[in-house]
Design a protein around this motif. Structure first.
Motif, PDB file in Angstrom:
ATOM      1  N   VAL A   1       0.848  -1.193   0.000  1.00 46.14           N
ATOM      2  CA  VAL A   1       0.000   0.000   0.000  1.00 46.14           C
ATOM      3  C   VAL A   1       0.884   1.243   0.000  1.00 46.14           C
ATOM      4  O   VAL A   1       1.821   1.350   0.789  1.00 46.14           O
ATOM      5  CB  VAL A   1      -0.934   0.011   1.234  1.00 46.14           C
ATOM      6  CG1 VAL A   1      -1.887   1.196   1.171  1.00 46.14           C
ATOM      7  CG2 VAL A   1      -1.709  -1.298   1.353  1.00 46.14           C
ATOM      8  N   LYS A   2       0.546   2.178  -0.892  1.00 46.50           N
ATOM      9  CA  LYS A   2       1.294   3.428  -1.004  1.00 46.50           C
ATOM     10  C   LYS A   2       0.323   4.594  -0.955  1.00 46.50           C
ATOM     11  O   LYS A   2      -0.719   4.572  -1.598  1.00 46.50           O
ATOM     12  CB  LYS A   2       2.083   3.454  -2.313  1.00 46.50           C
ATOM     13  CG  LYS A   2       2.925   4.698  -2.472  1.00 46.50           C
ATOM     14  CD  LYS A   2       3.857   4.601  -3.654  1.00 46.50           C
ATOM     15  CE  LYS A   2       4.662   5.857  -3.794  1.00 46.50           C
ATOM     16  NZ  LYS A   2       6.006   5.789  -3.430  1.00 46.50           N
ATOM     17  N   PHE A   3       0.678   5.615  -0.185  1.00 46.29           N
ATOM     18  CA  PHE A   3      -0.119   6.826  -0.035  1.00 46.29           C
ATOM     19  C   PHE A   3       0.607   7.946  -0.773  1.00 46.29           C
ATOM     20  O   PHE A   3       1.705   8.318  -0.388  1.00 46.29           O
ATOM     21  CB  PHE A   3      -0.272   7.184   1.448  1.00 46.29           C
ATOM     22  CG  PHE A   3      -0.915   6.088   2.260  1.00 46.29           C
ATOM     23  CD1 PHE A   3      -2.266   6.130   2.556  1.00 46.29           C
ATOM     24  CD2 PHE A   3      -0.173   5.009   2.727  1.00 46.29           C
ATOM     25  CE1 PHE A   3      -2.869   5.139   3.303  1.00 46.29           C
ATOM     26  CE2 PHE A   3      -0.762   4.000   3.473  1.00 46.29           C
ATOM     27  CZ  PHE A   3      -2.111   4.064   3.764  1.00 46.29           C
ATOM     28  N   GLU A   4      -0.008   8.475  -1.849  1.00 46.56           N
ATOM     29  CA  GLU A   4       0.633   9.504  -2.659  1.00 46.56           C
ATOM     30  C   GLU A   4      -0.159  10.803  -2.596  1.00 46.56           C
ATOM     31  O   GLU A   4      -1.385  10.794  -2.543  1.00 46.56           O
ATOM     32  CB  GLU A   4       0.719   9.040  -4.116  1.00 46.56           C
ATOM     33  CG  GLU A   4       1.592   7.820  -4.312  1.00 46.56           C
ATOM     34  CD  GLU A   4       1.661   7.386  -5.771  1.00 46.56           C
ATOM     35  OE1 GLU A   4       0.890   7.903  -6.610  1.00 46.56           O
ATOM     36  OE2 GLU A   4       2.494   6.519  -6.072  1.00 46.56           O
ATOM     37  N   ALA A   5       0.559  11.917  -2.653  1.00 49.13           N
ATOM     38  CA  ALA A   5      -0.092  13.224  -2.633  1.00 49.13           C
ATOM     39  C   ALA A   5      -0.896  13.426  -3.918  1.00 49.13           C
ATOM     40  O   ALA A   5      -0.461  13.043  -5.000  1.00 49.13           O
ATOM     41  CB  ALA A   5       0.951  14.326  -2.498  1.00 49.13           C
ATOM     42  N   ALA A   6      -2.067  14.007  -3.738  1.00 50.54           N
ATOM     43  CA  ALA A   6      -2.912  14.368  -4.880  1.00 50.54           C
ATOM     44  C   ALA A   6      -2.879  15.892  -5.019  1.00 50.54           C
ATOM     45  O   ALA A   6      -2.572  16.602  -4.061  1.00 50.54           O
ATOM     46  CB  ALA A   6      -4.337  13.878  -4.662  1.00 50.54           C
ATOM     47  N   GLY A   7      -3.197  16.406  -6.183  1.00 48.82           N
ATOM     48  CA  GLY A   7      -3.117  17.827  -6.457  1.00 48.82           C
ATOM     49  C   GLY A   7      -3.964  18.707  -5.558  1.00 48.82           C
ATOM     50  O   GLY A   7      -3.672  19.870  -5.364  1.00 48.82           O
ATOM     51  N   ASN A   8      -4.999  18.155  -4.960  1.00 49.71           N
ATOM     52  CA  ASN A   8      -5.923  18.945  -4.144  1.00 49.71           C
ATOM     53  C   ASN A   8      -5.554  18.972  -2.664  1.00 49.71           C
ATOM     54  O   ASN A   8      -6.371  19.360  -1.831  1.00 49.71           O
ATOM     55  CB  ASN A   8      -7.343  18.402  -4.315  1.00 49.71           C
ATOM     56  CG  ASN A   8      -7.464  16.957  -3.865  1.00 49.71           C
ATOM     57  OD1 ASN A   8      -6.482  16.349  -3.454  1.00 49.71           O
ATOM     58  ND2 ASN A   8      -8.653  16.403  -3.956  1.00 49.71           N
ATOM     59  N   GLY A   9      -4.353  18.522  -2.322  1.00 47.37           N
ATOM     60  CA  GLY A   9      -3.950  18.436  -0.922  1.00 47.37           C
ATOM     61  C   GLY A   9      -4.355  17.124  -0.287  1.00 47.37           C
ATOM     62  O   GLY A   9      -4.031  16.844   0.857  1.00 47.37           O
TER      63      GLY A   9
END
Length: 160
Positions: free
Chosen positions: A103-111
Motif C-alpha cells: 500500500v502506497k499513499f501519494e499526494a494528490a493535487g488537491n492536498g
C-alpha cells in the motif's frame, strides 16, 4: 501454489501523511477505538511492532471472523509505503496460504491523497481465487478506510 494479483486505487481529501499515520502507524489504537463493535483489540504477538513483527487483530465475540495475524514487512514513513502479509486467520480458510498487501499513499493535487494498493493472494494447490472473493475482502478494507477518513475529516488536527 498460485498467485492472483489485484490492484486498487482510491482518492481522499485527507493528506497522505495523516492517512498513513492513522492507518499504518497508529492502527493498533485507532481501529478498536473507531470500530468497537467489530474490533476488540490489536496486539503485538512477536517483535516490537515494526518490521518483522506479527500483529493479531481480535474481533468481538459473535463476529464471523475470530482473528487475523499480519506480518509486517515494510513501514516506510518517508515514502508512505507499507507492505505486510496476512499469515493466519479464518479468512484464509483451506484455500489460501497467505495474502500480501503493498500500500502506497501519494499526494494528490488537491492536498488530498491517492491510496494505491496491490493485493496478492497466494493460494494452496491449484485453487483459483474468484473475483467475488477478492471484492468481499476489498469491501471490508474499504469500510475501515472510510471510517478512518470520516474521523480525520471531522478532526482536522488529529495526526496533523
Amino acid at each position: 501454489m498460485g498467485v492472483t494479483t489485484y490492484t486498487h486505487e482510491t482518492t481522499t481529501p485527507v493528506a497522505p501523511t495523516r492517512l498513513f499515520k492513522a492507518l499504518v502507524l497508529d492502527s493498533d489504537n485507532l481501529a478498536p477505538k473507531l470500530m468497537p463493535q467489530i474490533v476488540n483489540n490489536i496486539e503485538i504477538v512477536e517483535g516490537d511492532g515494526g518490521v518483522g513483527s506479527i500483529k493479531k487483530m481480535n474481533f468481538v465475540e459473535g463476529h464471523p471472523i475470530k482473528y487475523l495475524k499480519h506480518k509486517i514487512h515494510v513501514v516506510d514513513d518517508k515514502n508512505l509505503v507499507t507492505k505486510y502479509s496476512m499469515i493466519e486467520g479464518d479468512v484464509l480458510g483451506d484455500k489460501l496460504e497467505s495474502i500480501f498487501y503493498d500500500v502506497k499513499f501519494e499526494a494528490a493535487g488537491n492536498g488530498g491523497c491517492v491510496c494505491k494498493s496491490i493485493t496478492e493472494y497466494h493460494t494452496k494447490g491449484d485453487y483459483v481465487l474468484k473475483e467475488e472473493e477478492h471484492n468481499e475482502g476489498k469491501n471490508q478494507g474499504m469500510k475501515l478506510f472510510k471510517i478512518v477518513e470520516a474521523y480525520l475529516l471531522a478532526n482536522p488536527t488529529v495526526y496533523a
